[in-house]
Design an enzyme around this catalytic site. Structure first.
Site, short mmCIF file in Angstrom:
data_model
loop_
_atom_site.label_atom_id
_atom_site.label_comp_id
_atom_site.label_asym_id
_atom_site.label_seq_id
_atom_site.Cartn_x
_atom_site.Cartn_y
_atom_site.Cartn_z
N LYS A 115 0.84 -1.21 0.00
CA LYS A 115 0.00 0.00 0.00
C LYS A 115 0.87 1.25 0.00
CE LYS A 115 -4.30 -1.65 2.13
NZ LYS A 115 -5.28 -1.42 3.21
N LYS A 207 -5.14 -10.20 -6.93
CA LYS A 207 -6.43 -10.53 -6.31
C LYS A 207 -7.47 -9.44 -6.58
CE LYS A 207 -6.06 -8.59 -1.72
NZ LYS A 207 -6.58 -8.63 -0.38
N LYS A 210 -10.77 -3.93 -3.67
CA LYS A 210 -11.54 -2.68 -3.68
C LYS A 210 -10.70 -1.52 -4.18
CE LYS A 210 -14.02 -3.73 0.55
NZ LYS A 210 -13.74 -3.58 1.98
P1 AMP Z 1 -10.78 -5.87 2.60
O1 AMP Z 1 -11.53 -5.74 1.31
O2 AMP Z 1 -9.31 -5.74 2.40
O3 AMP Z 1 -11.33 -5.03 3.71
O4 AMP Z 1 -10.96 -7.39 3.03
C1 AMP Z 1 -12.04 -7.87 3.80
C2 AMP Z 1 -12.02 -9.38 3.88
O5 AMP Z 1 -12.21 -9.93 2.59
C3 AMP Z 1 -10.71 -9.97 4.41
O6 AMP Z 1 -11.00 -11.10 5.22
C4 AMP Z 1 -9.99 -10.38 3.18
O7 AMP Z 1 -9.10 -11.44 3.41
C5 AMP Z 1 -11.13 -10.80 2.26
N1 AMP Z 1 -10.79 -10.57 0.86
C6 AMP Z 1 -10.51 -9.38 0.28
N2 AMP Z 1 -10.24 -9.54 -1.03
C7 AMP Z 1 -10.35 -10.86 -1.28
C8 AMP Z 1 -10.21 -11.68 -2.46
N3 AMP Z 1 -9.91 -11.13 -3.64
N4 AMP Z 1 -10.40 -12.99 -2.35
C9 AMP Z 1 -10.73 -13.54 -1.17
N5 AMP Z 1 -10.89 -12.85 -0.03
C10 AMP Z 1 -10.70 -11.53 -0.06
#
Ligand code: AMP
Ligand code: TRP
Length: 344
Positions: A115, A207, A210
Protein backbone atom coordinates in the site's frame (compact mmCIF):
# COMPACT_ATOMS: atom_id res chain seq x y z
CA UNK A 1 -25.13 -21.30 26.30
CA UNK A 2 -23.28 -19.08 23.89
CA UNK A 3 -20.71 -18.43 26.64
CA UNK A 4 -19.05 -21.81 26.08
CA UNK A 5 -18.82 -21.58 22.35
CA UNK A 6 -15.50 -20.55 20.87
CA UNK A 7 -15.53 -16.90 20.01
CA UNK A 8 -15.01 -15.52 16.52
CA UNK A 9 -14.29 -11.96 15.49
CA UNK A 10 -13.84 -10.53 12.03
CA UNK A 11 -14.39 -7.34 10.09
CA UNK A 12 -14.28 -5.67 6.71
CA UNK A 13 -13.42 -2.08 5.89
CA UNK A 14 -16.23 0.18 4.70
CA UNK A 15 -14.32 1.36 1.67
CA UNK A 16 -16.50 1.15 -1.39
CA UNK A 17 -18.83 -1.71 -2.18
CA UNK A 18 -17.92 -5.22 -1.08
CA UNK A 19 -17.00 -7.53 -3.93
CA UNK A 20 -17.12 -11.24 -4.68
CA UNK A 21 -13.74 -11.73 -2.98
CA UNK A 22 -15.01 -10.23 0.28
CA UNK A 23 -18.11 -12.38 0.14
CA UNK A 24 -16.56 -15.70 -0.88
CA UNK A 25 -13.31 -15.23 1.00
CA UNK A 26 -14.78 -13.79 4.17
CA UNK A 27 -18.46 -13.10 4.83
CA UNK A 28 -19.85 -16.34 3.44
CA UNK A 29 -17.71 -18.22 5.93
CA UNK A 30 -18.84 -16.01 8.79
CA UNK A 31 -22.43 -16.98 8.09
CA UNK A 32 -21.65 -20.67 8.57
CA UNK A 33 -19.75 -20.01 11.81
CA UNK A 34 -22.82 -18.57 13.49
CA UNK A 35 -24.12 -22.09 14.15
CA UNK A 36 -21.15 -23.19 16.17
CA UNK A 37 -19.45 -20.03 17.48
CA UNK A 38 -20.10 -16.91 19.50
CA UNK A 39 -19.67 -14.46 16.62
CA UNK A 40 -18.66 -10.78 16.58
CA UNK A 41 -18.55 -8.91 13.28
CA UNK A 42 -17.53 -5.30 13.03
CA UNK A 43 -17.33 -2.72 10.29
CA UNK A 44 -13.77 -1.48 10.66
CA UNK A 45 -14.22 2.19 9.89
CA UNK A 46 -11.08 3.24 11.79
CA UNK A 47 -9.08 1.11 9.37
CA UNK A 48 -10.77 2.83 6.45
CA UNK A 49 -9.09 6.14 7.27
CA UNK A 50 -5.55 4.73 7.15
CA UNK A 51 -5.53 5.79 3.50
CA UNK A 52 -6.98 9.11 2.31
CA UNK A 53 -10.78 8.95 2.59
CA UNK A 54 -13.81 11.04 1.74
CA UNK A 55 -15.58 12.24 4.93
CA UNK A 56 -18.78 12.76 2.97
CA UNK A 57 -18.91 9.03 2.24
CA UNK A 58 -17.64 7.33 5.40
CA UNK A 59 -20.92 7.12 7.33
CA UNK A 60 -22.87 6.00 4.28
CA UNK A 61 -20.27 3.36 3.38
CA UNK A 62 -20.34 2.13 6.97
CA UNK A 63 -24.12 1.63 6.78
CA UNK A 64 -23.83 -0.04 3.38
CA UNK A 65 -21.28 -2.49 4.70
CA UNK A 66 -23.31 -3.31 7.80
CA UNK A 67 -26.44 -3.81 5.67
CA UNK A 68 -24.48 -6.12 3.36
CA UNK A 69 -23.36 -8.23 6.33
CA UNK A 70 -27.00 -8.78 7.21
CA UNK A 71 -28.05 -9.27 3.59
CA UNK A 72 -25.40 -11.97 3.21
CA UNK A 73 -26.89 -13.85 6.13
CA UNK A 74 -25.33 -12.49 9.30
CA UNK A 75 -28.13 -12.80 11.83
CA UNK A 76 -28.14 -10.07 14.49
CA UNK A 77 -30.10 -12.42 16.74
CA UNK A 78 -27.06 -14.70 16.88
CA UNK A 79 -24.15 -12.39 16.07
CA UNK A 80 -22.94 -9.12 17.52
CA UNK A 81 -22.78 -6.68 14.61
CA UNK A 82 -21.19 -3.32 15.35
CA UNK A 83 -19.15 -0.39 14.13
CA UNK A 84 -15.53 -0.35 15.29
CA UNK A 85 -15.39 3.39 16.02
CA UNK A 86 -18.49 3.13 18.23
CA UNK A 87 -16.44 1.17 20.76
CA UNK A 88 -13.68 3.50 21.94
CA UNK A 89 -11.76 0.62 23.52
CA UNK A 90 -10.40 -0.28 20.06
CA UNK A 91 -8.44 2.95 19.82
CA UNK A 92 -7.30 2.77 23.40
CA UNK A 93 -6.06 -0.80 23.32
CA UNK A 94 -4.36 0.01 20.04
CA UNK A 95 -2.34 2.70 21.82
CA UNK A 96 -1.34 0.38 24.64
CA UNK A 97 -0.26 -2.28 22.14
CA UNK A 98 1.61 0.32 20.07
CA UNK A 99 3.91 0.97 22.96
CA UNK A 100 5.06 -2.65 23.16
CA UNK A 101 5.16 -3.48 19.45
CA UNK A 102 8.58 -3.24 17.79
CA UNK A 103 8.60 -0.86 14.86
CA UNK A 104 10.40 -3.37 12.65
CA UNK A 105 7.56 -5.88 13.03
CA UNK A 106 5.32 -3.34 11.32
CA UNK A 107 7.80 -2.35 8.66
CA UNK A 108 7.93 -6.00 7.57
CA UNK A 109 4.21 -6.25 6.82
CA UNK A 110 3.61 -7.08 3.17
CA UNK A 111 0.31 -5.19 2.97
CA UNK A 112 1.96 -2.07 4.36
CA UNK A 113 4.80 -2.28 1.87
CA UNK A 114 2.39 -2.75 -1.03
CA UNK A 115 0.00 0.00 0.00
CA UNK A 116 2.84 2.38 0.84
CA UNK A 117 4.41 1.77 -2.55
CA UNK A 118 1.13 2.55 -4.30
CA UNK A 119 0.64 5.71 -2.30
CA UNK A 120 4.02 7.30 -2.82
CA UNK A 121 5.05 10.18 -0.57
CA UNK A 122 2.01 10.74 1.62
CA UNK A 123 1.89 7.58 3.75
CA UNK A 124 0.32 8.04 7.19
CA UNK A 125 1.57 6.64 10.49
CA UNK A 126 -1.90 5.06 10.68
CA UNK A 127 -1.18 2.89 7.64
CA UNK A 128 1.93 1.49 9.34
CA UNK A 129 -0.08 1.02 12.53
CA UNK A 130 -3.01 -0.69 10.81
CA UNK A 131 -2.07 -4.21 11.99
CA UNK A 132 -1.82 -3.09 15.63
CA UNK A 133 -5.36 -1.70 15.47
CA UNK A 134 -6.41 -5.00 13.95
CA UNK A 135 -4.70 -6.83 16.81
CA UNK A 136 -6.64 -4.65 19.26
CA UNK A 137 -9.91 -5.53 17.45
CA UNK A 138 -9.23 -9.20 17.91
CA UNK A 139 -7.67 -9.25 21.37
CA UNK A 140 -10.39 -7.11 22.96
CA UNK A 141 -12.90 -9.90 22.42
CA UNK A 142 -10.72 -12.84 23.51
CA UNK A 143 -11.39 -14.24 20.06
CA UNK A 144 -10.45 -17.90 19.62
CA UNK A 145 -10.61 -17.77 15.84
CA UNK A 146 -10.39 -15.09 13.21
CA UNK A 147 -11.82 -15.98 9.80
CA UNK A 148 -10.06 -13.98 7.10
CA UNK A 149 -8.76 -14.37 3.58
CA UNK A 150 -5.24 -15.57 3.03
CA UNK A 151 -3.93 -12.04 2.55
CA UNK A 152 -4.55 -11.31 6.24
CA UNK A 153 -2.55 -14.23 7.61
CA UNK A 154 0.54 -12.15 8.36
CA UNK A 155 -1.56 -9.66 10.36
CA UNK A 156 -2.97 -12.53 12.38
CA UNK A 157 0.52 -13.79 13.17
CA UNK A 158 1.38 -10.32 14.36
CA UNK A 159 -1.65 -10.21 16.66
CA UNK A 160 -0.59 -13.55 18.12
CA UNK A 161 2.99 -12.37 18.66
CA UNK A 162 1.86 -9.16 20.33
CA UNK A 163 -0.50 -11.04 22.65
CA UNK A 164 1.94 -13.76 23.54
CA UNK A 165 5.40 -12.21 23.53
CA UNK A 166 4.69 -8.59 24.27
CA UNK A 167 1.73 -8.66 26.63
CA UNK A 168 1.24 -12.07 28.23
CA UNK A 169 4.94 -12.88 28.64
CA UNK A 170 5.74 -9.49 30.14
CA UNK A 171 2.66 -8.33 31.97
CA UNK A 172 0.42 -11.24 32.81
CA UNK A 173 -0.10 -11.52 36.55
CA UNK A 174 1.43 -14.64 38.14
CA UNK A 175 -0.64 -17.30 39.81
CA UNK A 176 0.24 -18.87 43.16
CA UNK A 177 2.54 -21.34 41.36
CA UNK A 178 4.42 -18.50 39.66
CA UNK A 179 3.04 -19.34 36.22
CA UNK A 180 1.65 -16.37 34.27
CA UNK A 181 -2.13 -16.30 34.11
CA UNK A 182 -3.54 -15.58 30.67
CA UNK A 183 -4.06 -11.89 30.14
CA UNK A 184 -4.92 -11.94 26.46
CA UNK A 185 -6.27 -14.90 24.55
CA UNK A 186 -3.95 -15.86 21.66
CA UNK A 187 -6.15 -16.19 18.57
CA UNK A 188 -5.93 -18.75 15.76
CA UNK A 189 -6.38 -17.77 12.14
CA UNK A 190 -9.18 -19.54 10.33
CA UNK A 191 -8.40 -19.50 6.64
CA UNK A 192 -10.93 -21.40 4.68
CA UNK A 193 -9.79 -23.01 1.49
CA UNK A 194 -12.23 -22.62 -1.37
CA UNK A 195 -12.94 -19.05 -2.36
CA UNK A 196 -10.13 -17.90 -0.11
CA UNK A 197 -8.66 -15.95 -2.98
CA UNK A 198 -10.80 -14.53 -5.75
CA UNK A 199 -8.68 -13.00 -8.49
CA UNK A 200 -9.21 -9.85 -10.56
CA UNK A 201 -11.29 -10.11 -13.74
CA UNK A 202 -8.70 -8.13 -15.63
CA UNK A 203 -5.62 -9.97 -14.35
CA UNK A 204 -5.81 -13.51 -13.03
CA UNK A 205 -2.55 -13.04 -11.19
CA UNK A 206 -3.64 -10.26 -8.84
CA UNK A 207 -6.43 -10.53 -6.31
CA UNK A 208 -9.79 -8.89 -6.73
CA UNK A 209 -9.52 -5.72 -4.67
CA UNK A 210 -11.54 -2.68 -3.68
CA UNK A 211 -8.55 -0.48 -4.30
CA UNK A 212 -7.99 -1.45 -7.95
CA UNK A 213 -8.72 1.76 -9.87
CA UNK A 214 -10.27 -0.28 -12.68
CA UNK A 215 -13.87 -1.10 -11.69
CA UNK A 216 -14.07 -3.72 -14.42
CA UNK A 217 -11.62 -5.78 -12.35
CA UNK A 218 -14.23 -6.65 -9.72
CA UNK A 219 -17.88 -7.59 -9.35
CA UNK A 220 -19.45 -5.87 -6.38
CA UNK A 221 -22.33 -7.38 -4.45
CA UNK A 222 -24.54 -4.50 -5.60
CA UNK A 223 -23.73 -4.59 -9.33
CA UNK A 224 -26.82 -4.82 -11.53
CA UNK A 225 -27.30 -7.96 -13.63
CA UNK A 226 -26.50 -5.96 -16.79
CA UNK A 227 -23.25 -4.74 -15.30
CA UNK A 228 -22.29 -8.23 -14.17
CA UNK A 229 -22.92 -9.61 -17.66
CA UNK A 230 -20.86 -6.82 -19.18
CA UNK A 231 -17.94 -7.23 -16.78
CA UNK A 232 -17.78 -10.96 -17.31
CA UNK A 233 -18.03 -10.56 -21.06
CA UNK A 234 -14.98 -8.28 -20.97
CA UNK A 235 -13.04 -10.32 -18.43
CA UNK A 236 -9.54 -11.29 -19.50
CA UNK A 237 -9.24 -14.70 -21.16
CA UNK A 238 -6.52 -16.65 -22.93
CA UNK A 239 -6.39 -18.16 -26.41
CA UNK A 240 -6.72 -21.75 -25.15
CA UNK A 241 -9.87 -23.76 -25.88
CA UNK A 242 -11.51 -25.44 -22.91
CA UNK A 243 -11.65 -24.49 -19.22
CA UNK A 244 -9.51 -26.05 -16.52
CA UNK A 245 -8.57 -25.62 -12.87
CA UNK A 246 -5.15 -25.54 -11.30
CA UNK A 247 -3.03 -24.77 -14.36
CA UNK A 248 -0.61 -22.03 -13.24
CA UNK A 249 -0.18 -20.99 -16.87
CA UNK A 250 -3.91 -20.19 -17.04
CA UNK A 251 -4.80 -18.10 -13.98
CA UNK A 252 -7.91 -16.62 -15.62
CA UNK A 253 -9.34 -20.06 -16.41
CA UNK A 254 -8.62 -21.22 -12.89
CA UNK A 255 -10.23 -18.17 -11.32
CA UNK A 256 -13.38 -18.05 -13.45
CA UNK A 257 -14.02 -21.78 -13.49
CA UNK A 258 -13.36 -21.81 -9.74
CA UNK A 259 -16.01 -19.13 -9.30
CA UNK A 260 -18.40 -21.09 -11.44
CA UNK A 261 -17.80 -24.29 -9.46
CA UNK A 262 -18.46 -22.49 -6.20
CA UNK A 263 -21.47 -20.38 -7.18
CA UNK A 264 -23.25 -23.00 -9.29
CA UNK A 265 -23.06 -25.41 -6.37
CA UNK A 266 -21.66 -28.04 -8.75
CA UNK A 267 -18.33 -28.29 -6.98
CA UNK A 268 -14.97 -28.43 -8.67
CA UNK A 269 -15.07 -31.92 -10.15
CA UNK A 270 -18.42 -31.60 -11.87
CA UNK A 271 -17.70 -28.06 -13.02
CA UNK A 272 -14.52 -29.30 -14.71
CA UNK A 273 -16.45 -32.11 -16.39
CA UNK A 274 -19.07 -29.71 -17.66
CA UNK A 275 -16.66 -27.07 -18.97
CA UNK A 276 -13.52 -28.96 -20.01
CA UNK A 277 -14.40 -28.82 -23.69
CA UNK A 278 -16.18 -25.47 -23.63
CA UNK A 279 -14.82 -22.33 -25.29
CA UNK A 280 -14.77 -18.98 -23.49
CA UNK A 281 -17.68 -17.74 -25.62
CA UNK A 282 -19.97 -20.47 -24.32
CA UNK A 283 -18.66 -20.39 -20.77
CA UNK A 284 -18.96 -16.70 -19.99
CA UNK A 285 -22.76 -16.42 -20.23
CA UNK A 286 -23.08 -19.48 -17.98
CA UNK A 287 -20.81 -17.89 -15.40
CA UNK A 288 -22.64 -14.55 -15.64
CA UNK A 289 -25.93 -16.29 -14.97
CA UNK A 290 -24.76 -18.09 -11.82
CA UNK A 291 -23.21 -14.88 -10.49
CA UNK A 292 -26.41 -12.92 -11.09
CA UNK A 293 -28.51 -15.65 -9.47
CA UNK A 294 -26.19 -15.95 -6.48
CA UNK A 295 -26.32 -12.22 -5.82
CA UNK A 296 -30.04 -11.77 -6.43
CA UNK A 297 -31.27 -12.74 -2.92
CA UNK A 298 -28.50 -10.67 -1.31
CA UNK A 299 -29.50 -7.63 -3.34
CA UNK A 300 -33.16 -8.09 -2.46
CA UNK A 301 -32.48 -8.29 1.26
CA UNK A 302 -30.10 -5.37 1.01
CA UNK A 303 -32.77 -3.18 -0.62
CA UNK A 304 -35.26 -4.07 2.12
CA UNK A 305 -32.78 -3.24 4.86
CA UNK A 306 -31.91 0.11 3.35
CA UNK A 307 -35.59 1.02 3.15
CA UNK A 308 -35.79 0.60 6.92
CA UNK A 309 -32.98 2.62 8.54
CA UNK A 310 -34.49 2.38 12.03
CA UNK A 311 -34.01 -1.38 12.11
CA UNK A 312 -30.43 -1.20 10.88
CA UNK A 313 -29.59 1.49 13.44
CA UNK A 314 -31.16 -0.57 16.21
CA UNK A 315 -29.02 -3.57 15.23
CA UNK A 316 -25.87 -1.45 15.37
CA UNK A 317 -26.86 0.07 18.70
CA UNK A 318 -27.52 -3.32 20.28
CA UNK A 319 -24.21 -4.50 18.81
CA UNK A 320 -22.38 -1.54 20.25
CA UNK A 321 -23.73 -2.28 23.72
CA UNK A 322 -22.82 -5.95 23.66
CA UNK A 323 -19.41 -5.33 22.13
CA UNK A 324 -18.60 -2.52 24.59
CA UNK A 325 -19.37 -4.69 27.57
CA UNK A 326 -16.86 -7.32 26.46
CA UNK A 327 -14.24 -4.85 25.22
CA UNK A 328 -14.30 -2.73 28.39
CA UNK A 329 -13.62 -5.81 30.49
CA UNK A 330 -10.51 -6.72 28.49
CA UNK A 331 -9.27 -3.17 28.41
CA UNK A 332 -9.60 -2.87 32.19
CA UNK A 333 -7.54 -6.06 32.60
CA UNK A 334 -4.76 -4.73 30.37
CA UNK A 335 -4.74 -1.30 31.97
CA UNK A 336 -4.38 -2.88 35.35
CA UNK A 337 -1.62 -5.26 34.23
CA UNK A 338 0.30 -2.34 32.74
CA UNK A 339 0.08 -0.53 36.05
CA UNK A 340 -2.13 2.48 35.32
CA UNK A 341 -3.64 4.47 38.17
CA UNK A 342 -7.31 3.72 38.39
CA UNK A 343 -9.68 6.69 38.03
CA UNK A 344 -11.75 7.32 41.14
P1 AMP B 1 -10.78 -5.87 2.60
O1 AMP B 1 -11.53 -5.74 1.31
O2 AMP B 1 -9.31 -5.74 2.40
O3 AMP B 1 -11.33 -5.03 3.71
O4 AMP B 1 -10.96 -7.39 3.03
C1 AMP B 1 -12.04 -7.87 3.80
C2 AMP B 1 -12.02 -9.38 3.88
O5 AMP B 1 -12.21 -9.93 2.59
C3 AMP B 1 -10.71 -9.97 4.41
O6 AMP B 1 -11.00 -11.10 5.22
C4 AMP B 1 -9.99 -10.38 3.18
O7 AMP B 1 -9.10 -11.44 3.41
C5 AMP B 1 -11.13 -10.80 2.26
N1 AMP B 1 -10.79 -10.57 0.86
C6 AMP B 1 -10.51 -9.38 0.28
N2 AMP B 1 -10.24 -9.54 -1.03
C7 AMP B 1 -10.35 -10.86 -1.28
C8 AMP B 1 -10.21 -11.68 -2.46
N3 AMP B 1 -9.91 -11.13 -3.64
N4 AMP B 1 -10.40 -12.99 -2.35
C9 AMP B 1 -10.73 -13.54 -1.17
N5 AMP B 1 -10.89 -12.85 -0.03
C10 AMP B 1 -10.70 -11.53 -0.06
N1 TRP C 1 -7.47 -5.98 7.93
C1 TRP C 1 -8.65 -6.71 7.60
C2 TRP C 1 -8.82 -6.77 6.11
O1 TRP C 1 -8.43 -5.93 5.37
C3 TRP C 1 -9.87 -6.09 8.21
C4 TRP C 1 -9.85 -6.19 9.68
C5 TRP C 1 -9.65 -5.21 10.58
C6 TRP C 1 -10.04 -7.38 10.43
N2 TRP C 1 -9.74 -5.67 11.83
C7 TRP C 1 -9.95 -7.00 11.79
C8 TRP C 1 -10.28 -8.70 10.09
C9 TRP C 1 -10.07 -7.93 12.80
C10 TRP C 1 -10.39 -9.62 11.11
C11 TRP C 1 -10.30 -9.24 12.46
O2 TRP C 1 -9.42 -7.68 5.67
Amino acid sequence: MSEQRPRVLSGVQPTGALHLGNWLGAIRNWVALQDSHDTFFCVVDLHAITVPHDPARLAEDTLTTAALYLACGIDPGRSTVFVQSHVAAHSELCWLLNCVTPLNWLERMIQFKEKARKQGADVSAGLLDYPVLMAADILLYDADRVPVGEDQKQHLELARDIAQQRINARFAPRGADGEPLALLKVPEPLILGEGARVMSLTDGRSKMSKSDPNEASRITLLDTPELIVRKIKRAKTDPVMGLELGNPERPEADNLLGLYALLSGLGRERAVQECAAMGWGAFKPLLAEVVVEALRPIQQRYAELRRDPATLNAVLEAGRERASAVAEGTLARVRQALGFLRAR
